[in-house]
Design a protein around this motif. Structure first.
Motif, PDB file in Angstrom:
ATOM      1  N   GLU A 251      27.035  40.342  44.566  1.00 29.95           N
ATOM      2  CA  GLU A 251      28.279  40.331  43.686  1.00 29.95           C
ATOM      3  C   GLU A 251      29.285  39.360  43.763  1.00 29.95           C
ATOM      4  OE1 GLU A 251      29.811  44.434  44.143  1.00 29.95           O
ATOM      5  OE2 GLU A 251      27.832  45.283  44.114  1.00 29.95           O
ATOM      6  N   VAL A 252      29.462  39.053  44.985  1.00 28.74           N
ATOM      7  CA  VAL A 252      30.247  37.671  45.097  1.00 28.74           C
ATOM      8  C   VAL A 252      29.844  36.504  44.009  1.00 28.74           C
ATOM      9  CG1 VAL A 252      31.192  36.101  46.828  1.00 28.74           C
ATOM     10  CG2 VAL A 252      31.051  38.717  47.453  1.00 28.74           C
ATOM     11  N   ILE A 253      28.830  36.362  44.190  1.00 31.72           N
ATOM     12  CA  ILE A 253      28.075  35.061  43.517  1.00 31.72           C
ATOM     13  C   ILE A 253      28.408  35.335  42.025  1.00 31.72           C
ATOM     14  CG2 ILE A 253      26.098  34.084  42.717  1.00 31.72           C
ATOM     15  CD1 ILE A 253      24.969  34.185  45.655  1.00 31.72           C
ATOM     16  N   ASP A 281      40.741  30.904  47.505  1.00 33.93           N
ATOM     17  CA  ASP A 281      41.763  30.170  46.484  1.00 33.93           C
ATOM     18  C   ASP A 281      40.662  29.753  45.315  1.00 33.93           C
ATOM     19  OD1 ASP A 281      42.847  28.521  44.912  1.00 33.93           O
ATOM     20  OD2 ASP A 281      43.944  27.322  46.481  1.00 33.93           O
ATOM     21  N   ARG A 282      40.961  30.388  44.204  1.00 35.64           N
ATOM     22  CA  ARG A 282      39.899  30.119  43.149  1.00 35.64           C
ATOM     23  C   ARG A 282      39.863  28.402  42.821  1.00 35.64           C
ATOM     24  NH1 ARG A 282      42.386  32.916  38.722  1.00 35.64           N
ATOM     25  NH2 ARG A 282      42.758  30.758  37.730  1.00 35.64           N
ATOM     26  N   GLN A 283      40.665  27.837  43.287  1.00 34.58           N
ATOM     27  CA  GLN A 283      40.405  26.248  42.981  1.00 34.58           C
ATOM     28  C   GLN A 283      39.601  25.792  44.086  1.00 34.58           C
ATOM     29  OE1 GLN A 283      41.766  24.936  40.091  1.00 34.58           O
ATOM     30  NE2 GLN A 283      42.334  27.164  39.661  1.00 34.58           N
ATOM     31  N   LEU A 288      34.169  27.383  49.346  1.00 32.58           N
ATOM     32  CA  LEU A 288      33.999  28.680  49.627  1.00 32.58           C
ATOM     33  C   LEU A 288      32.374  29.040  49.657  1.00 32.58           C
ATOM     34  CD1 LEU A 288      33.859  31.786  49.872  1.00 32.58           C
ATOM     35  CD2 LEU A 288      34.454  31.880  47.264  1.00 32.58           C
ATOM     36  N   ILE A 289      31.732  28.306  48.631  1.00 33.62           N
ATOM     37  CA  ILE A 289      30.248  28.314  48.571  1.00 33.62           C
ATOM     38  C   ILE A 289      29.478  27.798  49.969  1.00 33.62           C
ATOM     39  CG2 ILE A 289      28.016  27.511  47.529  1.00 33.62           C
ATOM     40  CD1 ILE A 289      29.824  27.477  45.039  1.00 33.62           C
ATOM     41  N   GLY A 294      27.164  28.591  55.062  1.00 35.97           N
ATOM     42  CA  GLY A 294      26.953  28.169  56.666  1.00 35.97           C
ATOM     43  C   GLY A 294      27.130  29.464  57.504  1.00 35.97           C
ATOM     44  N   GLU A 295      27.832  30.517  57.159  1.00 38.61           N
ATOM     45  CA  GLU A 295      28.152  31.587  57.936  1.00 38.61           C
ATOM     46  C   GLU A 295      26.710  32.410  57.824  1.00 38.61           C
ATOM     47  OE1 GLU A 295      31.550  33.812  56.726  1.00 38.61           O
ATOM     48  OE2 GLU A 295      32.773  32.360  57.818  1.00 38.61           O
TER      49      GLU A 295
END
Length: 311
Positions: A251-253, A281-283, A288-289, A294-295
């Motif tokens: 869902e995040v993707i 941050d959306r910018q 984030l990806i 990595g996590e």
């Protein structure tokens, strides 16, 4: 005997994953041995894989001649990504963005937001990749949300109901402030003040959805009502943020793809349910990806490109 559609879909996903891996330039000797065993398991595995590879080659040729921006696009990473995206390329062909834009009075591009003041004094804040049409008459104020998401702050007018419609669903304002999101089959209504009434196929779904509540329809099954919605999370997009609280990676993707030009594809079904939490941050979506991959011990193909695959 008809083939099992679930099994066929699984084989398609596995074939796309193997095609992406084999063209990533990072395949190990053990992975190549695993592929040899997989492709030799059945005739269907072989047929699907080689058909997919052939389509990938044709699509790559088309992309090489298409006048589209391909930031940081390299031959091998691009080929690998195209392979991984073949399973969903039909969705792009079928997307009705062009039709919606033709029908809309107002649109926003991917990543864009827009504030509108309507003729009656009502205001609309349009989120990313949104298209809507305004149809005001003497007896009704109707907004057609063709796709996307918008927040509505409704001016009082008892003689003309304020209605937001999207496909076969309608939301009638009983107060002042609410948001509606319509992404493919997903439909969400969140109430920030007063209440709304919601119907589907002209049948009542919620006679009175009140402040602080959220209704979700996904096209399959009964509507779900969250009695205590996280209103800060629901409107985080107004502040340029994405907020996730133990939200499944799949869902995040979907959410990332609404704001980021291009497409991020998850090729690991087992990872789709892994929870993601945080304020982002959306910018900084490419960061984030990378952090998520990595996590979760996942790999990326074409990490900063227009098309990105995660597996």
């Amino acid at each position: 005997m008809n083939p099992d559609p679930t099994q066929h879909q699984r084989i398609q996903e596995e074939a796309a994953t193997w095609l992406a891996k084999l063209n990533s330039g990072e395949t190990t000797f053990e992975e190549r041995e695993q592929f040899s065993r997989w492709v030799g398991q059945s005739q269907e595995n072989r047929d699907v894989y080689f058909a997919l590879r052939k389509r990938w080659q044709h699509l790559n040729d088309a992309l090489d001649h298409a006048p589209l921006p391909k930031p940081r696009y390299s031959k091998y990473s691009g080929l690998a990504l195209v392979a991984s995206l073949l399973l969903v390329v039909s969705l792009f062909i079928l997307r009705n963005d062009i039709q919606n834009a033709a029908l809309a009075d107002y649109t926003t591009a991917v990543g864009e937001q827009k504030l509108l003041t309507l003729a009656d004094g009502s205001t609309v804040v349009m989120n990313t990749d949104t298209a809507l049409a305004v149809a005001y008459s003497q007896g009704e104020r109707r907004i057609r949300l063709l796709q996307g998401e918008a927040e509505f702050i409704v001016a009082h007018d008892r003689s003309r109901p304020f209605v937001v419609s999207s496909k076969n669903r309608t939301v009638t304002a009983l107060g002042t402030e609410f948001s509606v999101a319509s992404w493919e089959d997903d439909f969400t209504v969140t109430v920030f003040a007063s209440a709304v009434r919601i119907a589907q196929d002209q049948e009542m779904v919620a006679d009175r959805l009140q402040q602080g509540q959220q209704l979700v329809l996904d096209g399959a099954g009964m509507p779900r009502i969250n009695q205590h919605a996280n209103l800060q999370e629901a409107l985080a997009w107004r502040e340029g943020k994405l907020v996730f609280t133990a939200k499944p990676l799949g869902e995040v993707i979907k959410e990332i793809n609404r704001y980021r030009p291009g497409k991020l594809i998850l090729l690991s079904p087992a990872a789709a349910s892994k929870p993601v939490s945080g304020i982002f941050d959306r910018q900084q979506l490419n960061n984030l990806i990378s952090v998520m991959a990595g996590e979760m011990n996942l790999k990326l193909v074409n990490r900063t490109g227009y098309w990105v695959a995660m597996y």
